[in-house]
Design a protein around this motif. Structure first.
Motif, PDB file in Angstrom:
ATOM      1  N   VAL A  30      91.114  64.679  -1.476  1.00 25.01           N
ATOM      2  CA  VAL A  30      89.739  64.730  -1.962  1.00 25.01           C
ATOM      3  C   VAL A  30      88.979  65.858  -1.266  1.00 25.01           C
ATOM      4  CG1 VAL A  30      87.570  63.442  -2.135  1.00 25.01           C
ATOM      5  CG2 VAL A  30      89.740  62.288  -2.572  1.00 25.01           C
ATOM      6  N   GLU A  31      89.247  66.054   0.013  1.00 24.35           N
ATOM      7  CA  GLU A  31      88.580  67.126   0.753  1.00 24.35           C
ATOM      8  C   GLU A  31      88.918  68.497   0.159  1.00 24.35           C
ATOM      9  OE1 GLU A  31      86.267  69.244   3.130  1.00 24.35           O
ATOM     10  OE2 GLU A  31      86.285  67.054   3.095  1.00 24.35           O
ATOM     11  N   ALA A  32      90.132  68.650  -0.352  1.00 21.28           N
ATOM     12  CA  ALA A  32      90.537  69.928  -0.944  1.00 21.28           C
ATOM     13  C   ALA A  32      89.678  70.262  -2.158  1.00 21.28           C
ATOM     14  CB  ALA A  32      92.009  69.881  -1.346  1.00 21.28           C
ATOM     15  N   ARG A  33      89.274  69.228  -2.904  1.00 28.23           N
ATOM     16  CA  ARG A  33      88.402  69.458  -4.063  1.00 28.23           C
ATOM     17  C   ARG A  33      86.939  69.547  -3.654  1.00 28.23           C
ATOM     18  NH1 ARG A  33      89.525  64.600  -7.468  1.00 28.23           N
ATOM     19  NH2 ARG A  33      91.013  63.910  -5.900  1.00 28.23           N
ATOM     20  N   ASN A  34      86.609  68.945  -2.520  1.00 24.85           N
ATOM     21  CA  ASN A  34      85.220  68.919  -2.057  1.00 24.85           C
ATOM     22  C   ASN A  34      84.799  70.224  -1.376  1.00 24.85           C
ATOM     23  OD1 ASN A  34      82.765  67.272  -1.628  1.00 24.85           O
ATOM     24  ND2 ASN A  34      83.269  67.526   0.526  1.00 24.85           N
ATOM     25  N   LYS A  35      85.763  71.069  -1.051  1.00 24.96           N
ATOM     26  CA  LYS A  35      85.439  72.319  -0.365  1.00 24.96           C
ATOM     27  C   LYS A  35      84.607  73.237  -1.263  1.00 24.96           C
ATOM     28  CE  LYS A  35      89.470  72.735   2.694  1.00 24.96           C
ATOM     29  NZ  LYS A  35      90.728  73.483   2.919  1.00 24.96           N
ATOM     30  N   THR A  36      83.631  73.876  -0.659  1.00 23.99           N
ATOM     31  CA  THR A  36      82.870  74.922  -1.349  1.00 23.99           C
ATOM     32  C   THR A  36      82.760  76.099  -0.375  1.00 23.99           C
ATOM     33  OG1 THR A  36      80.875  73.749  -0.641  1.00 23.99           O
ATOM     34  CG2 THR A  36      81.537  73.495  -2.936  1.00 23.99           C
ATOM     35  N   PRO A  37      83.763  76.967  -0.360  1.00 23.21           N
ATOM     36  CA  PRO A  37      83.822  78.000   0.686  1.00 23.21           C
ATOM     37  C   PRO A  37      82.586  78.881   0.749  1.00 23.21           C
ATOM     38  CG  PRO A  37      85.870  77.909  -0.563  1.00 23.21           C
ATOM     39  CD  PRO A  37      84.912  77.024  -1.265  1.00 23.21           C
ATOM     40  N   PHE A  38      82.112  79.338  -0.411  1.00 20.92           N
ATOM     41  CA  PHE A  38      80.985  80.267  -0.350  1.00 20.92           C
ATOM     42  C   PHE A  38      79.670  79.542  -0.091  1.00 20.92           C
ATOM     43  CE2 PHE A  38      77.561  82.914  -1.981  1.00 20.92           C
ATOM     44  CZ  PHE A  38      77.770  84.043  -1.198  1.00 20.92           C
ATOM     45  N   PHE A  39      79.467  78.410  -0.744  1.00 21.27           N
ATOM     46  CA  PHE A  39      78.236  77.663  -0.502  1.00 21.27           C
ATOM     47  C   PHE A  39      78.126  77.282   0.966  1.00 21.27           C
ATOM     48  CE2 PHE A  39      76.177  73.394  -0.282  1.00 21.27           C
ATOM     49  CZ  PHE A  39      74.878  73.808  -0.544  1.00 21.27           C
ATOM     50  N   THR A  40      79.226  76.838   1.552  1.00 27.44           N
ATOM     51  CA  THR A  40      79.235  76.477   2.968  1.00 27.44           C
ATOM     52  C   THR A  40      78.931  77.688   3.847  1.00 27.44           C
ATOM     53  OG1 THR A  40      80.853  74.736   2.537  1.00 27.44           O
ATOM     54  CG2 THR A  40      80.629  75.469   4.815  1.00 27.44           C
TER      55      THR A  40
END
Length: 914
Positions: free
Chosen positions: A284-294
């Motif tokens: 689930v964490e793999a889908r929850n990642k938002t690299p640029f937003f973060t």
């Protein structure tokens, strides 16, 4: 109580059944002396029985609590029953069950919890809460083992976990497929070796969900040892974004060669619950990642000194101002803290991404099923120009849907393409075009082949779905075209179709899903054999034979597919946020460099970081809850269809256009004419979406308003917008288009129905009080809008000066476009005066510009096109206020005869004729 057949979806049925149960149990609890009527008891029992078909597939309230509530009814514990049902219903409505345990006993009740509504929490509070999801465990276990499984999973949860989840246990493969289609909270599936094939629940309503997941025939043919692996594969077909974990007793060698679909990891024999728990969270964490937003959030928190060309960065130009403080107050500080023109400090460059933007695009590629995905911050208009310029060279022939968005036509000008315009079938009664029949596309390809020009044919460009909601049979179109031109490139404009990836029914008609399917199928022996057999049968076939045959593409065909999507139109993104999805077998070897150059040409060197971040977050959303949101979007549109179609007053003035109204019968092989019928109820969409040449996107509701006496534009602006604040995009002469989206609520639909009823009532009153002459005037307006409609014109042709020959219809739109730059080459003719006179006299008049009514935004004339009497009649009947390229004060811009005669091609044609 409404019949189950009155409901389009199980989730809507569930919600309404719980609300109805709350009403009846509250009524029972209020009965004096616990003396309830037999009717009330029967209603409650009927509601429990209806919910018993659905509740096994949800973690809350859970079957133990549900059965306890049923027993309270049997034991006449009416007050406890009413309290428990009220708590369940409220928790489902407010989402409170996602944040904490919901006690159903009165002695555990806290009055503060009554106001624990997720919608009332501040965005900050909601952002701090741990996201909730559910895990489906598939195993045929006893009630005691069920409790053991759930408790073992629960024991693994730790305070430091980033998410909270609950388990749902079902016994069979069929139940698992139904669960992932019913329950949008499910994010992971654990398939254990004890599962069986068939569901214990036998109900015809559930059967349609099994059909959507692969059908009973496919399921019945499975071997017991394959149930687990096959379930992973089938779930991948309907909800590919989920994670599956297979627990098996079979050997490594047996499992290794199987297609395991969405399975992320295999556990052998008895699983390690902690390892399983960590894998579920990791998935689930793999889908929850938002690299640029973060990265952007982290950048906004850094103390920086700004010495670059963006005064608004960090909000300094606003906070120091005495005159624009209102802007800062309106937007808040974070948007300015995240503004920068820098690509360092943890950020990235959109033009040369190596860090978080590159990672965000890779995640989007996974989510949408492409090989590569590229972000765009200035809309799909620019995406279309990028793809066309990257792939099309001057002199290449491109087959283009004439009704496509104007950006494609401008792209043809920029690329120097020779354009063959394809005509859609007309819907004259509603003053709109349909879509391009496959026969028309094949006809043009075969004509170009006969003329020896097939090697110059580069691309087929079509809009899927159209503004009005018509969706192509993408797989059939691509395969039959590849059978004629095996290296043809396809550009599918999916500006309005980005959401389709996240519906099992819709997904099968998306460009990326279809391209992946074709690539797999072309590699199989079965396909090679079928192709060889058809080639023998078509050995001496005529073009007419080929037009009448469903052609099979050669196994050596190159699958080269591009899709452009307006993420901001149908998913969560700031305006102008769009994506280009690529599934091109020759991208790396042939296109990558030219694509990069075209991308650099059209993309700003100062892209808006907020738009990029919203694309990143929008991708996260659809991977985790796109299925739920799209399902609710379709439900809202279906509810709208039913409410309008079944309301006796609304039927007098309005009509919801059905597939039967918008798609000719010979293009509807399934025979489906309507998604809802007053007599038969709902129609299962799956059959028509699998078979038909064209289908109608259910999320678009086209309403015929000619019966009101108002044309579409007047109804949109003067009635809906000015009086009721209802905004819509598109109208035709006698229709308006309502589009649901992932933000549409049932309340919004209810308000629209309320408004339409009020309008109908006002029309009734108006006609009641009308004089004979007023009534006659109304009837004439209605007749003019519903019977006296102008026929829609086809594309006439390019003038001979812009055509290479008279054999095939392609035209040089670029030369025509730039010829108009010289003012002396052009003149203006008035529609009802000099233009009409010229056409009546048989003169050839040629448009010098694009003429584009907006909306919908496609040209009815392009530079170099001969103006016909039919086109003039249609222009005179147009009822939109905005027509790009037309000057009401001067008239229509056309080429002078002298300018046309001076062109080299015109001179050559004249000499040849002499």
């Amino acid at each position: 109580m409404d019949s189950v057949s009155d409901y389009y979806s199980a989730t809507q049925l569930r919600s309404d059944r719980w609300s109805a149960l709350r009403e009846v149990t509250s009524e029972i609890a209020r009965a004096p002396g616990n003396k309830i009527s037999a009717l009330d008891r029967a209603r409650a029992q009927e509601l429990f029985e209806s919910l018993a078909l659905i509740e096994p597939y949800w973690a809350f309230p859970g079957m133990a609590a549900f059965d306890h509530l049923r027993r309270q009814l049997d034991h006449n514990s009416f007050e406890d029953l009413a309290f428990g049902v009220h708590r369940v219903t409220r928790a489902l409505t407010t989402g409170a069950y996602r944040r904490r345990r919901i006690p159903l006993e009165r002695d555990n009740f806290n009055t503060q919890e009554e106001y624990d509504d997720e919608a009332l929490l501040s965005p900050e509070a909601r952002a701090l809460a741990k996201p909730y999801f559910e895990v489906l465990i598939v195993d045929n276990v006893s009630e005691q083992q069920d409790h053991w499984l759930k408790s073992n999973v629960a024991k693994m949860r730790r305070p430091e976990d980033p998410f909270v989840y609950e388990a749902v246990v079902v016994p069979s493969l069929e139940d698992a497929l139904i669960a992932v289609l019913f329950n949008h909270n499910i994010q992971a599936i654990v398939v254990r070796p004890g599962l069986v094939l068939k569901s214990r629940i036998d109900n015809e309503i559930l059967q349609k969900y099994l059909n959507s997941a692969g059908g009973s025939d496919t399921i019945d043919a499975m071997k017991p040892e394959d149930y687990g692996p096959e379930l992973c594969r089938l779930i991948g077909r309907v909800r590919p974004e989920l994670d599956a974990y297979l627990v098996t007793e079979r050997s490594v060698e047996d499992i290794a060669g199987l297609d395991l679909g969405i399975c992320r990891r295999v556990f052998y024999n008895q699983e390690d619950f902690m390892e399983l728990h960590l894998n579920i969270l990791r998935g689930v964490e793999a889908r929850n990642k938002t690299p640029f937003f973060t990265a952007l959030v982290n950048y906004s928190k850094q103390p920086t000194g700004v010495f670059h060309a963006l005064p608004i960065s960090r909000g300094k130009s606003i906070t120091r101002s005495h005159w624009i403080q209102d802007m800062g107050a309106f937007y808040g500080p974070n948007i300015f803290l995240a503004e920068t023109s820098a690509t360092s400090g943890g950020l990235d460059s959109l033009l040369e991404p190596h860090g978080p933007i590159k990672q965000a695009q890779e995640l989007a590629s996974r989510a949408f099923g492409s090989k590569q995905t590229f972000f765009a911050t200035n809309g799909t208009s620019t995406c279309n120009k990028i793809v066309v310029q990257a792939l099309v060279r001057p002199g290449d022939i491109v087959l283009v849907d004439r009704d496509c968005h104007k950006s494609h036509h401008y792209g043809m000008v920029l690329a120097g393409a020779e354009v063959v315009y394809l005509d859609s079938y007309p819907l004259n009664e509603y003053s709109m075009y349909g879509a391009v029949p496959l026969r028309e596309i094949k006809h043009q390809l075969l004509a170009l082949k006969a003329a020896g020009k097939l090697d110059r044919v580069r691309m087929l460009l079509l809009t899927n779905c159209t503004f009005d909601g018509l969706v192509y049979n993408v797989e059939r179109v691509m395969e039959e075209c590849l059978a004629i031109k095996p290296d043809l490139i396809f550009l599918w404009d999916e500006a309005w179709f980005a959401f389709a990836r996240f519906s099992p029914t819709y997904r099968q008609r998306t460009a990326m899903r279809t391209s992946n399917n074709l690539r797999k199928r072309f590699r199989t022996e079965q396909h090679a054999e079928a192709y060889a057999k058809q080639q023998m049968e078509l050995k001496d076939a005529t073009d007419e034979d080929l037009l009448n045959t469903r052609l099979i593409a050669p196994p050596t065909s190159r699958v080269r597919v591009y899709a452009t999507q307006s993420t901001h139109k149908t998913l969560t993104s700031l305006r102008q946020g769009s994506m280009i999805h690529v599934s091109d077998q020759d991208f790396k070897g042939e296109v990558e460099q030219s694509f990069h150059e075209a991308y650099m040409t059209h993309t700003s060197t100062s892209p808006n970081y907020q738009i990029i971040a919203s694309l990143d977050v929008g991708r996260r959303q659809v991977e985790l809850e796109g299925f739920e949101f799209v399902q609710r979007q379709i439900e809202a549109a279906m509810a709208m269809r039913k409410a309008i179609s079944s309301h006796p007053l609304l039927q007098k003035y309005f009509k919801v256009l059905t597939a039967g109204d918008m798609i000719p019968e010979h293009h509807r092989q399934s025979g489906v004419t309507s998604y809802f019928d007053n007599e038969q109820g709902w129609t299962d969409m799956w059959d028509c979406w699998e078979q038909d040449d064209f289908v109608l996107d259910a999320t678009r509701v086209t309403l015929s308003v000619g019966g009101t006496g108002w044309d579409g534009d007047t109804f949109k602006n003067d009635v809906l917008m000015d009086k009721y604040g209802i905004q819509i995009n598109k109208t035709s002469r006698n229709t308006v288009l309502f589009m649901t989206n992932i933000g549409t609520t049932r309340s919004s639909v209810a308000y629209l129905i309320e408004v339409l009823v009020e309008i109908a009532n006002e029309l009734d009153d108006l006609l009641d009080d009308a004089s004979k002459m007023e009534r006659l005037s109304f009837e004439r307006r209605v007749k003019n809008l519903t019977e006296n409609y102008p026929p829609l014109p086809d594309f006439s042709r390019f003038h001979d000066a812009f055509r290479p020959d008279n054999v095939t219809p392609e035209g040089d739109i670029r030369t025509a476009y730039y010829l108009s730059y010289e003012e002396s080459n052009c003149d203006y003719l008035e529609l009802t005066g000099s233009l009409k006179d010229a056409l009546d006299a048989g003169e050839e008049v040629v448009s010098a510009s694009f003429i584009i009514p907006y909306p919908p935004g496609f040209p009815i004339l392009v530079p170099g096109q001969v103006i016909s009497q039919e086109i003039l009649a249609f222009m005179l009947a147009l009822d939109v206020n905005e027509i790009h390229g037309y000057r009401p004060d001067l008239g229509l811009r056309v080429f002078t005869p002298e300018a046309l005669a001076a062109l080299p091609k015109a001179k050559a044609i004249k000499t040849a004729a002499e």
